[in-house]
Design an enzyme around this catalytic site. Sequence first.
Site, PDB file in Angstrom:
ATOM      1  N   CYS A  24     -32.719  67.426  21.351  1.00 50.23           N
ATOM      2  CA  CYS A  24     -33.916  67.945  22.015  1.00 50.23           C
ATOM      3  C   CYS A  24     -34.502  66.844  22.893  1.00 50.23           C
ATOM      4  CB  CYS A  24     -34.942  68.390  20.973  1.00 50.23           C
ATOM      5  SG  CYS A  24     -36.464  69.035  21.696  1.00 50.23           S
ATOM      6  N   HIS A  64     -33.372  77.841  20.466  1.00 48.73           N
ATOM      7  CA  HIS A  64     -34.046  76.531  20.428  1.00 48.73           C
ATOM      8  C   HIS A  64     -35.326  76.569  21.293  1.00 48.73           C
ATOM      9  CE1 HIS A  64     -33.822  71.939  20.586  1.00 48.73           C
ATOM     10  NE2 HIS A  64     -34.624  72.196  21.596  1.00 48.73           N
TER      11      HIS A  64
HETATM   12  O1  GNR Z   1     -30.586  69.509  26.353  1.00 50.16           O
HETATM   13  C1  GNR Z   1     -30.585  70.085  25.265  1.00 50.16           C
HETATM   14  N1  GNR Z   1     -29.434  70.212  24.596  1.00 50.16           N
HETATM   15  C2  GNR Z   1     -29.300  70.972  23.443  1.00 50.16           C
HETATM   16  C3  GNR Z   1     -28.146  70.807  22.688  1.00 50.16           C
HETATM   17  C4  GNR Z   1     -27.949  71.544  21.545  1.00 50.16           C
HETATM   18  C5  GNR Z   1     -28.899  72.486  21.170  1.00 50.16           C
HETATM   19  C6  GNR Z   1     -30.035  72.660  21.906  1.00 50.16           C
HETATM   20  C7  GNR Z   1     -30.251  71.911  23.047  1.00 50.16           C
HETATM   21  S1  GNR Z   1     -31.685  72.161  23.990  1.00 50.16           S
HETATM   22  C8  GNR Z   1     -31.857  70.562  24.696  1.00 50.16           C
HETATM   23  C9  GNR Z   1     -32.991  70.554  25.704  1.00 50.16           C
HETATM   24  C10 GNR Z   1     -34.284  70.806  24.979  1.00 50.16           C
HETATM   25  O2  GNR Z   1     -34.825  70.006  24.266  1.00 50.16           O
HETATM   26  N2  GNR Z   1     -34.812  71.983  25.120  1.00 50.16           N
HETATM   27  O3  GNR Z   1     -35.927  72.311  24.447  1.00 50.16           O
HETATM   28 NI    NI Z   2     -35.960  71.054  22.717  1.00 49.14          NI
END
Ligand code: GNR
Ligand code: NI
Length: 176
Positions: free
Chosen positions: A95, A137
């Site tokens: 994240c 997410h």
């Molecule tokens: O860039 C991101 N990669 C990711 C990888 C696996 C599962 C979820 C993500 S979302 C994240 C970008 C982010 O924080 N979005 O809220």
């Molecule tokens: Ni995130």
Amino acid sequence: MSPMNPLTILRYPDPRLHTVAKPVAAIDARIRQLASAMFETMYEAAGIGLAATQVDMHERLIVIDVSEDHDQPLVLINPEIVWASAETRLGEEGCLSVPGIYDGVERSIAVKVQALDLDGKLQVHEAEGMLAVCIQHEMDHLMGKVFVEYLSPLKRNRIKTKLIKQKKDEERDAVR
Ligand code: GNR
Ligand code: NI
């Protein structure tokens, strides 16, 4: 899309990440500009998705692009998950609000999400794979939930301590 300064991404454990977002009331120039700035910020940070919550804007707006070439931008306004598969999979997540931390989270392998686009048109997206993971997410962010909340309290506290220390070190470096 004109170049602009990237927005600041809130970092865990910033309490503002736990704000529940309100619906977008009108898809106007302000929302179009915010979406555009969010794409800029997301691409700059090499992320595949960004929720408005992460840039301290507490409205139900998500931008996503899971493509390699940054050519499949997706804007979800007032999104609702209308179906999620009972079948789940444990996948590694990261994240942008929890930099440098990666851990397993169990998610539905497929979802259907209903959302408005920037033209105010209602769209239904059927997603699987990385896109399905990313949508779930980002929907969590709009509800004030960060993926580390799925981990054990022990892991979560270690992450919290590590990120607080990191921030203090950065602030110390900044004044030197
Ligand atoms: O860039 C991101 N990669 C990711 C990888 C696996 C599962 C979820 C993500 S979302 C994240 C970008 C982010 O924080 N979005 O809220
Ligand atoms: Ni995130």
